[in-house]
Design a protein around this motif. Structure first.
Motif, PDB file in Angstrom:
ATOM      1  N   THR A  98       0.803  -1.228   0.000  1.00 38.82           N
ATOM      2  CA  THR A  98       0.000   0.000   0.000  1.00 38.82           C
ATOM      3  C   THR A  98       0.828   1.266   0.000  1.00 38.82           C
ATOM      4  OG1 THR A  98      -0.089   0.063   2.413  1.00 38.82           O
ATOM      5  CG2 THR A  98      -1.777  -1.229   1.272  1.00 38.82           C
ATOM      6  N   ASP A  99       2.124   1.162   0.260  1.00 42.82           N
ATOM      7  CA  ASP A  99       3.038   2.303   0.316  1.00 42.82           C
ATOM      8  C   ASP A  99       2.739   3.244   1.483  1.00 42.82           C
ATOM      9  OD1 ASP A  99       5.376   3.172  -0.955  1.00 42.82           O
ATOM     10  OD2 ASP A  99       4.339   4.915  -1.785  1.00 42.82           O
ATOM     11  N   THR A 100       1.958   2.770   2.461  1.00 43.62           N
ATOM     12  CA  THR A 100       1.710   3.576   3.652  1.00 43.62           C
ATOM     13  C   THR A 100       2.886   3.450   4.610  1.00 43.62           C
ATOM     14  OG1 THR A 100       0.535   1.718   4.670  1.00 43.62           O
ATOM     15  CG2 THR A 100      -0.782   3.352   3.494  1.00 43.62           C
ATOM     16  N   LYS A 101       3.092   4.503   5.394  1.00 43.32           N
ATOM     17  CA  LYS A 101       4.246   4.544   6.287  1.00 43.32           C
ATOM     18  C   LYS A 101       4.014   3.678   7.522  1.00 43.32           C
ATOM     19  CE  LYS A 101       5.710   9.203   4.925  1.00 43.32           C
ATOM     20  NZ  LYS A 101       5.959  10.580   5.390  1.00 43.32           N
ATOM     21  N   VAL A 102       5.059   2.957   7.929  1.00 40.83           N
ATOM     22  CA  VAL A 102       4.994   2.130   9.136  1.00 40.83           C
ATOM     23  C   VAL A 102       6.151   2.490  10.052  1.00 40.83           C
ATOM     24  CG1 VAL A 102       3.819   0.209   8.022  1.00 40.83           C
ATOM     25  CG2 VAL A 102       6.311   0.277   8.040  1.00 40.83           C
ATOM     26  N   GLU A 103       5.913   2.276  11.340  1.00 45.30           N
ATOM     27  CA  GLU A 103       6.923   2.564  12.359  1.00 45.30           C
ATOM     28  C   GLU A 103       6.761   1.533  13.465  1.00 45.30           C
ATOM     29  OE1 GLU A 103       8.652   6.649  14.355  1.00 45.30           O
ATOM     30  OE2 GLU A 103       6.480   6.340  14.330  1.00 45.30           O
ATOM     31  N   ASN A 104       7.832   0.803  13.759  1.00 45.78           N
ATOM     32  CA  ASN A 104       7.748  -0.284  14.731  1.00 45.78           C
ATOM     33  C   ASN A 104       8.821  -0.136  15.801  1.00 45.78           C
ATOM     34  OD1 ASN A 104       5.730  -1.551  13.129  1.00 45.78           O
ATOM     35  ND2 ASN A 104       7.330  -2.443  11.840  1.00 45.78           N
ATOM     36  N   LEU A 105       8.435  -0.431  17.034  1.00 48.77           N
ATOM     37  CA  LEU A 105       9.369  -0.422  18.160  1.00 48.77           C
ATOM     38  C   LEU A 105       9.323  -1.789  18.828  1.00 48.77           C
ATOM     39  CD1 LEU A 105      11.316   1.292  19.905  1.00 48.77           C
ATOM     40  CD2 LEU A 105       9.337   1.838  21.358  1.00 48.77           C
ATOM     41  N   PHE A 106      10.508  -2.331  19.125  1.00 46.90           N
ATOM     42  CA  PHE A 106      10.609  -3.661  19.721  1.00 46.90           C
ATOM     43  C   PHE A 106      11.620  -3.601  20.866  1.00 46.90           C
ATOM     44  CE2 PHE A 106      12.884  -7.660  20.159  1.00 46.90           C
ATOM     45  CZ  PHE A 106      11.886  -8.619  20.146  1.00 46.90           C
ATOM     46  N   GLY A 107      11.220  -4.057  22.051  1.00 50.05           N
ATOM     47  CA  GLY A 107      12.125  -4.116  23.197  1.00 50.05           C
ATOM     48  C   GLY A 107      12.026  -5.455  23.888  1.00 50.05           C
ATOM     49  N   ARG A 108      13.157  -5.963  24.359  1.00 50.94           N
ATOM     50  CA  ARG A 108      13.159  -7.279  24.987  1.00 50.94           C
ATOM     51  C   ARG A 108      14.217  -7.359  26.084  1.00 50.94           C
ATOM     52  NH1 ARG A 108      12.932 -12.291  21.115  1.00 50.94           N
ATOM     53  NH2 ARG A 108      10.714 -11.810  21.366  1.00 50.94           N
ATOM     54  N   ILE A 109      13.843  -7.988  27.183  1.00 53.15           N
ATOM     55  CA  ILE A 109      14.769  -8.297  28.280  1.00 53.15           C
ATOM     56  C   ILE A 109      14.794  -9.821  28.416  1.00 53.15           C
ATOM     57  CG2 ILE A 109      15.286  -8.102  30.734  1.00 53.15           C
ATOM     58  CD1 ILE A 109      15.674  -5.517  29.319  1.00 53.15           C
ATOM     59  N   GLU A 110      15.993 -10.406  28.380  1.00 54.05           N
ATOM     60  CA  GLU A 110      16.153 -11.857  28.504  1.00 54.05           C
ATOM     61  C   GLU A 110      17.027 -12.169  29.720  1.00 54.05           C
ATOM     62  OE1 GLU A 110      16.499 -13.746  24.214  1.00 54.05           O
ATOM     63  OE2 GLU A 110      17.556 -11.827  24.310  1.00 54.05           O
ATOM     64  N   VAL A 111      16.559 -13.087  30.541  1.00 52.19           N
ATOM     65  CA  VAL A 111      17.317 -13.567  31.704  1.00 52.19           C
ATOM     66  C   VAL A 111      17.581 -15.045  31.497  1.00 52.19           C
ATOM     67  CG1 VAL A 111      17.355 -13.851  34.204  1.00 52.19           C
ATOM     68  CG2 VAL A 111      16.194 -11.860  33.194  1.00 52.19           C
ATOM     69  N   PHE A 112      18.843 -15.402  31.275  1.00 52.20           N
ATOM     70  CA  PHE A 112      19.219 -16.775  30.942  1.00 52.20           C
ATOM     71  C   PHE A 112      19.633 -17.539  32.204  1.00 52.20           C
ATOM     72  CE2 PHE A 112      20.053 -14.153  27.241  1.00 52.20           C
ATOM     73  CZ  PHE A 112      19.494 -14.894  26.209  1.00 52.20           C
ATOM     74  N   PHE A 113      19.350 -18.835  32.197  1.00 49.57           N
ATOM     75  CA  PHE A 113      19.789 -19.690  33.308  1.00 49.57           C
ATOM     76  C   PHE A 113      20.094 -21.083  32.803  1.00 49.57           C
ATOM     77  CE2 PHE A 113      15.165 -19.750  33.093  1.00 49.57           C
ATOM     78  CZ  PHE A 113      14.884 -21.097  33.067  1.00 49.57           C
TER      79      PHE A 113
END
Length: 438
Positions: free
Chosen positions: A423-438
């Motif tokens: 569609t050629d419409t503008k998109v804007e995405n935000l992604f955040g992640r916190i990972e705690v490994f064990f």
């Protein structure tokens, strides 16, 4: 049991794993330099596995007690630099002499030995997403919490069983997934894997060869791989579309209109890795009843629009993918791929180019990384995209960074800015992640 037999067994256990050549001085007066066991006895004495007798003799032809044999096994068990084959032999001897080893304070009960054969890894993961179509003032936010366990069980020196168990929940009230049964526990993957010299086989439900690009897929089937520097991989089985386009995803995703959620799936790939360079060429084939494709220019606003903006002359996908990565030094690297679905008429290409600087390492506090990329992810080719800041059907720039504030804790932030390809419409995405490994 004769000492000569013990020498042969212990040599296989310890000398075979030793990293040095036989150069130790012989401490025993009754083992001359021309004796067939001279080198082995000298090295075993130097490693502390055998001690002989107080009068500087070894007495190699003399019968020994089970207790003396257990002492040697205990010392061999204490060595860490042993091969898988040597460890298997040590375990067999330890089981035979378990009573004597217990008396020596070396605990080798069946329960403990079996527990050592199962390893557990996992993580707790919090993810925030905000996907926006800025031209149409549309916004979709989500907060997702995941608890993952990944056990590995040793069957023998060649075979292991792997699994992935996910418990997930949506934490926000405005996510579409909130109205569905998203609070659940799933056995995502389970497979048996055999590793041999330059050969590997997988059987079960697992991820395939392109889980770093547009095919982040788990499927049920089999895979074989040959080679070392140059590798050939092939697999076949069944893939369930509902695993990837189920509740919680874009309700107008193109594969919502696939009438048969299960597809026959085959793939093959040729890979090459040499120092700083890694590359490969892969082919993926999927076949499912009524496997429709989207037309270019689709306005994704309703199920009706989807049904009237699709082609239905193909039941297959044939996707070719070329990928490469080059690490210039410890801090700078480039990677990318190009893919084409030869069965689709529109939206049939996907590609990405990314520059990476350093990178967060979960085990090293204070490490960090950053990257910049441009991605073009055509709907009919990027069927199972791994990317988070630019999604299937979008094109544009992505920037991101990750950081390890504490050992085994990694934070990641991604930002994508571009357009919807159709569609050629503008998109804007935000992604955040916190990972705690064990």
């Amino acid at each position: 049991m004769k000492k000569t037999l013990v020498s042969a067994l212990t040599t296989a256990l310890v000398v075979g794993a030793a990293s040095t050549t036989f150069a130790a001085a012989n401490p025993f007066s009754d083992v001359p330099a021309d004796h067939w066991a001279y080198d082995a006895v000298s090295q075993l004495a130097a490693d502390g596995v055998i001690e002989g007798y107080g009068d500087t003799t070894f007495r190699g032809n003399q019968n020994i007690t089970r207790y003396e044999m257990a002492q040697m096994i205990a010392k061999a068990m204490a060595k860490s630099d042993v091969s898988a084959a040597d460890k298997a032999l040590i375990d067999k001897l330890a089981a035979e002499f378990s009573d004597e080893l217990n008396n020596l304070g070396v605990r080798v009960s069946n329960l403990e030995r079996n527990a050592d054969m199962v390893k557990w890894n996992g993580k707790v993961e919090y993810t925030y997403k905000s996907n926006r179509n800025t031209d149409e003032s549309l916004k979709n936010n989500s907060d997702h919490l995941l608890f993952r366990l990944e056990p590995t069980a040793e069957v023998n020196q060649n075979w292991h069983v792997h699994a992935r168990l996910d418990a997930s929940t949506e934490m926000d009230s405005d996510s579409p997934a909130k109205d569905t049964d998203e609070d659940k526990v799933d056995l995502k993957r389970v497979w048996a894997q055999g590793n041999y010299n330059n050969f590997q086989v997988k059987l079960g439900k697992f991820a395939q060869i392109d889980d770093d690009s547009i095919f982040d897929t788990t499927f049920s089937g089999a895979e074989v791989s040959f080679g070392n520097k140059v590798t050939f991989t092939a697999g076949a089985g069944r893939l369930n579309f509902s695993d990837y386009y189920g509740s919680g995803e874009d309700k107008y995703a193109p594969h919502k209109i696939v009438d048969d959620n299960a597809a026959n799936y085959q793939y093959a790939g040729l890979g090459y890795a040499d120092g700083k360079f890694v590359g490969g060429v892969d082919y993926h084939h999927l076949n499912a009843d009524n496997f429709y494709y989207l037309k270019d220019g689709l306005k994704k606003t309703s199920d009706k629009d989807l049904k009237t903006n699709r082609t239905n002359n193909e039941d297959t996908a044939n996707i070719w993918l070329v990928k490469a990565a080059y690490q210039f030094d410890k801090t700078n690297g480039l990677n990318g791929f190009y893919a084409n679905n030869t069965s689709a008429d529109d939206l049939d290409k996907a590609w990405s180019a990314q520059y990476t600087y350093k990178g967060a390492q979960a085990e090293n506090k204070g490490t960090w990384g950053a990257w910049a990329a441009y991605r073009y992810l055509g709907d009919n080719t990027a069927l199972f995209s791994t990317f988070d800041a630019l999604l299937q059907g979008q094109k544009g720039w992505e920037i991101g960074a990750n950081y390890t504030p504490f050992k085994n804790v990694v934070g990641t932030l991604r930002y994508g800015n571009g357009k919807d390809i159709s569609t050629d419409t503008k998109v804007e995405n935000l992604f955040g992640r916190i990972e705690v490994f064990f």
